[in-house]
Enzyme design. Structure first.
Site, PDB file in Angstrom:
ATOM      1  N   GLU A 200     -13.099 -18.478 -40.078  1.00  0.00           N
ATOM      2  CA  GLU A 200     -11.826 -18.161 -40.880  1.00  0.00           C
ATOM      3  C   GLU A 200     -11.473 -19.635 -41.510  1.00  0.00           C
ATOM      4  O   GLU A 200     -11.228 -20.757 -40.928  1.00  0.00           O
ATOM      5  CB  GLU A 200     -10.921 -17.497 -40.118  1.00  0.00           C
ATOM      6  N   HIS A 234      -2.629 -21.166 -28.482  1.00  0.00           N
ATOM      7  CA  HIS A 234      -2.811 -20.044 -29.169  1.00  0.00           C
ATOM      8  C   HIS A 234      -2.092 -18.848 -28.167  1.00  0.00           C
ATOM      9  O   HIS A 234      -2.762 -17.696 -28.307  1.00  0.00           O
ATOM     10  CB  HIS A 234      -4.299 -19.614 -29.425  1.00  0.00           C
ATOM     11  N   GLU A 292      -5.532  -9.500 -36.323  1.00  0.00           N
ATOM     12  CA  GLU A 292      -6.012  -8.484 -35.360  1.00  0.00           C
ATOM     13  C   GLU A 292      -5.009  -7.500 -35.018  1.00  0.00           C
ATOM     14  O   GLU A 292      -4.031  -7.497 -35.532  1.00  0.00           O
ATOM     15  CB  GLU A 292      -6.608  -9.365 -34.100  1.00  0.00           C
ATOM     16  N   ASN A 294      -3.670  -5.342 -31.694  1.00  0.00           N
ATOM     17  CA  ASN A 294      -3.593  -4.962 -30.503  1.00  0.00           C
ATOM     18  C   ASN A 294      -3.163  -3.465 -30.238  1.00  0.00           C
ATOM     19  O   ASN A 294      -1.924  -3.282 -30.488  1.00  0.00           O
ATOM     20  CB  ASN A 294      -2.691  -5.999 -29.667  1.00  0.00           C
ATOM     21  N   ARG A 296      -2.019  -1.511 -28.014  1.00  0.00           N
ATOM     22  CA  ARG A 296      -1.193  -1.358 -26.642  1.00  0.00           C
ATOM     23  C   ARG A 296       0.209  -1.616 -26.960  1.00  0.00           C
ATOM     24  O   ARG A 296       0.581  -2.249 -27.966  1.00  0.00           O
ATOM     25  CB  ARG A 296      -1.799  -1.969 -25.627  1.00  0.00           C
TER      26      ARG A 296
HETATM   27  P1  ADP Z   1       0.462 -10.339 -26.125  1.00  0.00           P
HETATM   28  O1  ADP Z   1       0.490 -10.757 -27.357  1.00  0.00           O
HETATM   29  O2  ADP Z   1       0.786  -9.139 -25.571  1.00  0.00           O
HETATM   30  O3  ADP Z   1       0.924 -11.615 -25.133  1.00  0.00           O
HETATM   31  P2  ADP Z   1      -2.086 -11.613 -25.643  1.00  0.00           P
HETATM   32  O4  ADP Z   1      -3.430 -11.337 -26.194  1.00  0.00           O
HETATM   33  O5  ADP Z   1      -1.482 -12.937 -25.807  1.00  0.00           O
HETATM   34  O6  ADP Z   1      -1.180 -10.318 -25.839  1.00  0.00           O
HETATM   35  O7  ADP Z   1      -2.276 -11.621 -23.960  1.00  0.00           O
HETATM   36  C1  ADP Z   1      -3.035 -10.576 -23.241  1.00  0.00           C
HETATM   37  C2  ADP Z   1      -2.911 -10.606 -21.783  1.00  0.00           C
HETATM   38  O8  ADP Z   1      -2.996 -12.091 -21.372  1.00  0.00           O
HETATM   39  C3  ADP Z   1      -1.532 -10.066 -21.285  1.00  0.00           C
HETATM   40  O9  ADP Z   1      -1.929  -9.215 -20.443  1.00  0.00           O
HETATM   41  C4  ADP Z   1      -0.752 -11.251 -20.946  1.00  0.00           C
HETATM   42  O10 ADP Z   1       0.012 -10.968 -19.611  1.00  0.00           O
HETATM   43  C5  ADP Z   1      -1.790 -12.489 -20.577  1.00  0.00           C
HETATM   44  N1  ADP Z   1      -1.063 -13.544 -20.955  1.00  0.00           N
HETATM   45  C6  ADP Z   1      -0.490 -13.648 -21.931  1.00  0.00           C
HETATM   46  N2  ADP Z   1      -0.005 -15.361 -22.020  1.00  0.00           N
HETATM   47  C7  ADP Z   1      -0.583 -15.755 -20.874  1.00  0.00           C
HETATM   48  C8  ADP Z   1      -0.498 -16.841 -20.103  1.00  0.00           C
HETATM   49  N3  ADP Z   1       0.264 -17.994 -20.720  1.00  0.00           N
HETATM   50  N4  ADP Z   1      -0.789 -17.203 -19.018  1.00  0.00           N
HETATM   51  C9  ADP Z   1      -1.528 -16.250 -18.288  1.00  0.00           C
HETATM   52  N5  ADP Z   1      -1.892 -14.803 -19.004  1.00  0.00           N
HETATM   53  C10 ADP Z   1      -1.350 -14.628 -20.248  1.00  0.00           C
HETATM   54  P1  ADP Z   2      -6.306 -13.808 -29.905  1.00  0.00           P
HETATM   55  O1  ADP Z   2      -6.985 -12.479 -29.829  1.00  0.00           O
HETATM   56  O2  ADP Z   2      -6.768 -14.763 -28.992  1.00  0.00           O
HETATM   57  O3  ADP Z   2      -4.708 -13.373 -29.782  1.00  0.00           O
HETATM   58  P2  ADP Z   2      -5.915 -13.965 -32.810  1.00  0.00           P
HETATM   59  O4  ADP Z   2      -6.864 -14.012 -33.753  1.00  0.00           O
HETATM   60  O5  ADP Z   2      -4.856 -13.187 -32.667  1.00  0.00           O
HETATM   61  O6  ADP Z   2      -6.602 -14.251 -31.127  1.00  0.00           O
HETATM   62  O7  ADP Z   2      -5.310 -15.733 -32.986  1.00  0.00           O
HETATM   63  C1  ADP Z   2      -4.576 -16.248 -31.871  1.00  0.00           C
HETATM   64  C2  ADP Z   2      -3.694 -17.321 -32.379  1.00  0.00           C
HETATM   65  O8  ADP Z   2      -4.404 -18.175 -33.242  1.00  0.00           O
HETATM   66  C3  ADP Z   2      -2.629 -16.924 -33.686  1.00  0.00           C
HETATM   67  O9  ADP Z   2      -1.392 -16.488 -33.183  1.00  0.00           O
HETATM   68  C4  ADP Z   2      -2.411 -18.256 -34.379  1.00  0.00           C
HETATM   69  O10 ADP Z   2      -1.576 -19.009 -33.716  1.00  0.00           O
HETATM   70  C5  ADP Z   2      -3.833 -18.810 -34.314  1.00  0.00           C
HETATM   71  N1  ADP Z   2      -4.752 -18.455 -35.570  1.00  0.00           N
HETATM   72  C6  ADP Z   2      -5.479 -17.597 -35.747  1.00  0.00           C
HETATM   73  N2  ADP Z   2      -6.015 -17.355 -36.880  1.00  0.00           N
HETATM   74  C7  ADP Z   2      -5.629 -18.576 -37.583  1.00  0.00           C
HETATM   75  C8  ADP Z   2      -5.969 -18.956 -38.783  1.00  0.00           C
HETATM   76  N3  ADP Z   2      -6.853 -18.293 -39.457  1.00  0.00           N
HETATM   77  N4  ADP Z   2      -5.579 -19.994 -39.226  1.00  0.00           N
HETATM   78  C9  ADP Z   2      -4.204 -20.824 -38.328  1.00  0.00           C
HETATM   79  N5  ADP Z   2      -4.337 -20.251 -37.129  1.00  0.00           N
HETATM   80  C10 ADP Z   2      -4.769 -19.064 -36.794  1.00  0.00           C
HETATM   81 MG    MG Z   3      -3.565 -12.289 -30.928  1.00  0.00          MG
END
Ligand code: ADP
Ligand code: ADP
Ligand code: MG
Length: 640
Positions: A200, A234, A292, A294, A296
């Site tokens: 990306e 992230h 993306e 989520n 849930r």
């Molecule tokens: P959300 O946006 O709901 O936090 P994430 O994709 O960031 O979703 O997190 C998915 C899972 O990872 C959740 O079950 C959350 O409890 C866990 N998680 C998120 N941040 C952390 C962290 N800093 N340390 C450990 N687990 C984490």
């Molecule tokens: P995950 O499934 O691990 O949550 P995401 O695609 O939601 O992955 O991205 C997680 C984080 O990474 C975002 O919240 C943002 O901070 C950063 N990120 C993702 N895509 C981009 C992008 N194209 N440019 C800059 N930052 C990004």
């Molecule tokens: Mg995400």
């Protein structure tokens, strides 16, 4: 409405679901692992079923055992919480095949959003703006490098199966692309069993703004946006709603795009559509792109509940039990501002290392929403996410909500483990954040001032010496048992203590003397009332005095470990060995990756402390190891 539901989760989210179910008159069944037999969610539920060992794979990920527990207890539906099985479409299908209701979207909707590449293609088709990039099947390194070149640097490599920020690498220069690709693929393979990536465009001054949606399987509404730009690696740290600086025009455009995304996949239940926003020129309706979805309930859903007045879990239960959407788009409104902070047991100065411990003391201030899965005396075990609580403030304005959050964090007391409370409190008073000038790089830019340990007030040290002597809870009689002698106290630094009168002590530490007195309103030091609270857990002393200050009573049996110098790589905490990258005989350089340890849902890469030849590999992928276990030994250094 259901009569009884089972909650296939643990911790704060299981407790939060039980709260709403109880309010609606729905009976609850908890499930638990060996590590959670005494957990808060088990105590709160009407019934509880044991489902296996402490490892998630042996309990909370055992779909068949969970379905069996629901059938056995007569539960009609299963709430998955977040994490664990919440986004597993095969589990959803199995739940339905067993004649039960899954409180969430269909397996098909989860599958449609399961991989980031397919989801992006689908969203582009539905007319939702997506981040420019390559999300095709061709995984040839040269092809991917060409795609990066065509996009223009910087680019972001992402695992298509990714989550939790894993398998993601930012690349600024073409020369670094090949190495970054290899490491992203390696991490994706270990974490998700799928090495495929997409490329990306890296968005400049990125803000993470997501939209809460809710569907009935055909139609959907949105419940406005959340800003989750305060991230570390992230991962979200503090979230808020609404997004600072949001305009009506941009809000409408994002809301419509999110509803379009949900309706395109026939979404049912609560979901979140995540967008990345280019904020280099303020918030503009043509500068947000789908990242993306989520499928849930999200960790940060309470900020949306606070500003809309909706209980999202109530909506989940109502829609899953066959009721129509509880509100139309026009019925929904934003009231005030809400902010959430994720309180973790983690060692911030040590690089946010997850921590464990027994929460000997745990106190939250009144007047603020706290979601927690633990009580005083409970254990943060190495088996799961080390979250202690989510603290959520709500106020008429953003400024009011931020102040309320900062004060609540500063008044929260946790003893028995290290926490990120100080970091969160400082972050919530960060001038840039307070001004609403957020982007995902804020924490990394100011990491030093946000994380460096604060100087310990001398009064806190003096009180810790009293605690080390066992006199912190003493009364006049307690003191009188001590002869008025100046005596040494085992402490981190040279310390002495002398009883000089009823309820009065003189403490000397590092050659500095302090007058300490126990009054009915607590400890006074050098003539000033401190308001301090003192808690002792084993050899650990915590003094709450404008923040938590932790001290260690020296352990006479402690051995100085020179393990890393001697070439031994030890497990820094109990965990599961996910991968070992070296074999005996291999030559490694300092900093080379040796193994990956998974502990508390985070992966820790263990690197070589020095160069050398691998003499022994003492653990293999799949092994559960104790803290301090030797994993890899390098040969003795040859002295030239
Ligand atoms: P959300 O946006 O709901 O936090 P994430 O994709 O960031 O979703 O997190 C998915 C899972 O990872 C959740 O079950 C959350 O409890 C866990 N998680 C998120 N941040 C952390 C962290 N800093 N340390 C450990 N687990 C984490
Ligand atoms: P995950 O499934 O691990 O949550 P995401 O695609 O939601 O992955 O991205 C997680 C984080 O990474 C975002 O919240 C943002 O901070 C950063 N990120 C993702 N895509 C981009 C992008 N194209 N440019 C800059 N930052 C990004
Ligand atoms: Mg995400």
């Amino acid at each position: 409405m259901f009569q009884k539901i089972l909650i296939a989760n643990r911790g704060e989210i299981a407790c939060r679901v039980i709260d709403t179910a109880r309010r609606l008159g729905v009976a609850t069944v908890a499930v638990y692992s060996d590590a959670d037999a005494g957990a808060r969610h088990v105590a709160m539920a009407d019934e509880a079923v044991h489902i296996g060992g402490p490892r998630p794979a042996d309990s909370y990920l055992r779909g068949a055992a969970i379905i069996e527990a629901a059938l056995k207890t007569g539960a009609e539906a299963i709430h998955p919480g977040y994490g664990f099985l919440s986004e597993n479409p095969d589990f959803v299908d199995a739940v339905q095949a067993a004649g039960l209701v899954f409180i969430g979207p269909s397996g098909a909707a989860i599958r449609a959003m399961g991989l980031k590449d397919a989801a992006k293609a689908l969203m582009a088709e539905a007319g939702v703006p997506i981040v420019p990039g390559y999300h095709g099947d061709n995984q040839d390194p040269d092809h991917l490098a060409g795609a990066a070149e065509a996009l223009g640097y910087p680019v972001l490599i992402k695992a298509v199966a990714g989550g939790g920020g894993k398998g993601m690498r930012r690349v600024d220069h073409p020369a670094d692309f090949a190495a970054a690709l290899l490491s992203a693929q390696g991490e994706a393979q270990t974490a998700f069993g799928n090495p495929a990536v997409l490329i990306e465009k890296y968005v400049e001054k990125p803000r993470h703004i997501e939209v809460q949606v809710f569907g009935d399987g055909t139609r959907a509404v949105h419940l406005y946006e959340r800003d989750c730009s305060l991230q570390r690696r992230h991962q979200k740290v503090i979230e808020e709603a609404p997004a600072p600086g949001m305009t009506d025009e941009m809000r409408a455009a994002m809301g419509q795009a999110a509803v379009r995304a949900a309706e395109a996949i026939g979404y049912s239940g609560a979901g979140t559509v995540e967008f990345i926003v280019d904020a280099s020129d303020g918030l503009r309706p043509d500068r947000f792109w789908f990242m993306e979805m989520n499928t849930r309930l999200q960790v940060e859903h309470p900020v949306t509940e606070a500003i809309t007045g909706v209980d999202l879990v109530e909506w989940q239960l109502r829609v899953a039990s066959g009721e129509p959407l509880p509100a139309k788009q026009d019925d929904l409104q934003i009231r005030g501002h809400a902010v959430e902070a994720r309180l973790y047991a983690e060692d911030v100065p040590a690089g946010f290392l997850p921590a464990t411990g027994t929460l000997k003391h745990l106190r939250f201030p009144p007047g603020i929403r706290v979601e927690t899965g633990v009580r005083p005396g409970d254990v943060i075990s190495p088996w799961y996410d080390p979250m202690i609580a989510k603290v959520i403030s709500h106020g008429p304005t953003r400024a009011a909500a931020l102040i309320a959050l900062a004060r609540a964090l500063e008044a929260t007391e946790v003893a028995g483990t290290v926490t990120n409370l100080g970091f969160l409190a400082r972050l919530s008073r960060h001038p840039g954040f307070v001004a609403g000038d957020v982007d995902t790089g804020l924490i990394a830019r100011d990491l030093q001032p946000l994380t460096h340990p604060l100087p310990t007030p001398p009064a806190a040290r003096a009180l810790a010496v009293i605690a080390a002597a066992g006199l912190h809870e003493a009364t006049g009689t307690g003191f009188s048992l001590w002869a008025p002698l100046r005596r040494p106290v085992p402490f981190e630094a040279p310390a002495h203590l002398q009883v000089i009168g009823p309820n009065r002590l003189r403490v000397e530490i590092d050659g500095q003397g302090h007058d300490c007195a126990l009054h009915p309103d607590g400890w006074w030091v050098d003539g000033a009332k401190t308001g301090a609270q003192i808690h002792v857990v084993g050899d650990e002393i915590t003094v709450f005095l404008r923040g938590a200050h932790r001290f260690q009573r020296p352990d006479p049996l402690a051995r100085e470990s020179s393990a890393s110098a001697s070439g031994l790589t030890l497990a820094p905490m109990p965990g599961l060995v996910k991968a070992v990258f070296v074999a005996p005989g291999a030559q490694v350089a300092a900093g080379d990756r040796l193994a990956v340890l998974e502990a508390m849902k985070m992966e820790h890469t263990l690197c070589a402390a020095r160069a050398g030849r691998v003499a022994e590999v003492l653990a293999g992928a799949g092994d559960q190891v104790e803290a301090g276990a030797a994993l890899i030994r390098l040969a003795e250094e040859e002295v030239a």
